[in-house]
Design a protein around this motif. Structure first.
Motif, PDB file in Angstrom:
ATOM      1  N   LEU A  36       0.818  -1.252  -0.092  1.00 17.05           N
ATOM      2  CA  LEU A  36      -0.164  -0.029   0.001  1.00 17.05           C
ATOM      3  C   LEU A  36       0.893   1.132  -0.088  1.00 17.05           C
ATOM      4  O   LEU A  36       1.458   1.566   1.218  1.00 17.05           O
ATOM      5  CB  LEU A  36      -0.932   0.077   1.144  1.00 17.05           C
ATOM      6  N   PRO A  37       0.899   1.987  -1.126  1.00 13.78           N
ATOM      7  CA  PRO A  37       1.974   3.096  -1.099  1.00 13.78           C
ATOM      8  C   PRO A  37       1.444   4.281  -0.256  1.00 13.78           C
ATOM      9  O   PRO A  37       0.267   4.469  -0.030  1.00 13.78           O
ATOM     10  CB  PRO A  37       1.677   3.545  -2.675  1.00 13.78           C
ATOM     11  N   LEU A  38       2.369   4.713   0.672  1.00 17.80           N
ATOM     12  CA  LEU A  38       2.115   5.614   1.472  1.00 17.80           C
ATOM     13  C   LEU A  38       2.518   7.056   1.286  1.00 17.80           C
ATOM     14  O   LEU A  38       1.800   8.116   1.191  1.00 17.80           O
ATOM     15  CB  LEU A  38       2.534   5.328   3.038  1.00 17.80           C
ATOM     16  N   THR A  39       3.589   7.287   0.501  1.00 16.43           N
ATOM     17  CA  THR A  39       4.377   8.516  -0.274  1.00 16.43           C
ATOM     18  C   THR A  39       5.159   8.064  -1.144  1.00 16.43           C
ATOM     19  O   THR A  39       4.966   6.759  -1.668  1.00 16.43           O
ATOM     20  CB  THR A  39       5.210   9.201   0.726  1.00 16.43           C
ATOM     21  N   ASP A  40       5.797   8.881  -1.822  1.00 11.67           N
ATOM     22  CA  ASP A  40       6.675   8.644  -2.982  1.00 11.67           C
ATOM     23  C   ASP A  40       7.828   7.530  -2.395  1.00 11.67           C
ATOM     24  O   ASP A  40       8.119   6.700  -3.507  1.00 11.67           O
ATOM     25  CB  ASP A  40       7.451   9.893  -3.634  1.00 11.67           C
ATOM     26  N   ARG A  41       8.224   7.545  -1.257  1.00 10.33           N
ATOM     27  CA  ARG A  41       9.271   6.624  -0.936  1.00 10.33           C
ATOM     28  C   ARG A  41       8.909   5.690   0.076  1.00 10.33           C
ATOM     29  O   ARG A  41       9.644   4.691   0.068  1.00 10.33           O
ATOM     30  CB  ARG A  41      10.272   7.494  -0.138  1.00 10.33           C
TER      31      ARG A  41
END
Length: 222
Positions: A176-181
């Protein structure tokens, strides 16, 4: 769960990834992961050589759900594939064993694994993936101890350990992507160490080591 069934599940997970799915472009790069969760160690039959003076030389031991922690450093190949090197620690307390052998104990392992992961692309907010890994166990350790007045024969107690055994696992999870990193993830794993025979100062103990794991963690791209 038998070793044959664990192997079949692991291979099925790995082969499922070869069947296709929508890949996603994310850019190649190095990443690091850290995670923790529950590790359920399957019950195992144990046998002692030479035999024990008094209690049976074979017995069944079951375990409570235990702890799993680990970390990995990997590379994303800008597509569906990732590769990583992982270090993991698992530990489970003994729940039930014949009192004639011991009254408590724990079974723990460390593992260094090389994993391959295949992503199916984006499904809503998630990125499901499967994978498989192979490596070895630097340390596998079963402690049998006494914790009460009716102590079992001293010959049954002690620390039984082994190093350098082949290990393998199957992986199924979702990111689950949270931010770009930063990315969160959860995984289901089956893990096994190949037919470990553990040694103490006076005898050898034969026991299987097969787990089912549920874990959550975070990943950071660099």
């Amino acid at each position: 769960m038998s070793k044959r069934r664990l192997t079949t599940i692991a291979l099925a997970m790995a082969c499922a990834g070869l069947g296709g799915g929508a890949a996603f472009a994310q850019g190649a790069g190095v990443y690091a992961r850290a995670y923790g969760g529950l590790s359920t160690l399957n019950s195992t039959d144990v046998s002692f050589k030479p035999g024990l003076p008094g209690p049976p030389s074979t017995a069944k031991i079951s375990f409570d759900s235990g702890l799993l922690v680990g970390a990995a450093l990997g590379y994303d190949f800008e597509g569906p594939w990732k590769a990583e090197v992982e270090y993991a620690y698992r530990s489970s307390d003994v729940r039930r064993l014949p009192v004639s052998l011991a009254q408590s104990g724990d079974f723990a392992s460390t593992a260094i694994m090389v994993n391959g992961l295949y992503s199916f692309g984006e499904v809503g907010p998630l990125r499901p993936y499967v994978g498989a890994g192979a490596g070895f166990s630097p340390e596998l350790d079963l402690d049998l101890t006494s914790s009460g007045p009716s102590a079992p024969p001293p010959s049954a107690l002690g620390n039984y350990s082994r190093s350098g055994r082949f290990a393998y696992q199957g992986i199924a999870g979702a990111e689950l992507p949270l931010t770009d990193r930063w990315t969160g993830f959860g995984e289901f794993r089956v893990f096994a160490i190949d037919s470990p025979s553990l040694r103490s100062s006076s005898r050898t103990l034969k026991a299987d080591y097969q787990t089912i794991d549920l874990l959550v963690g975070v990943s950071r791209r660099f």
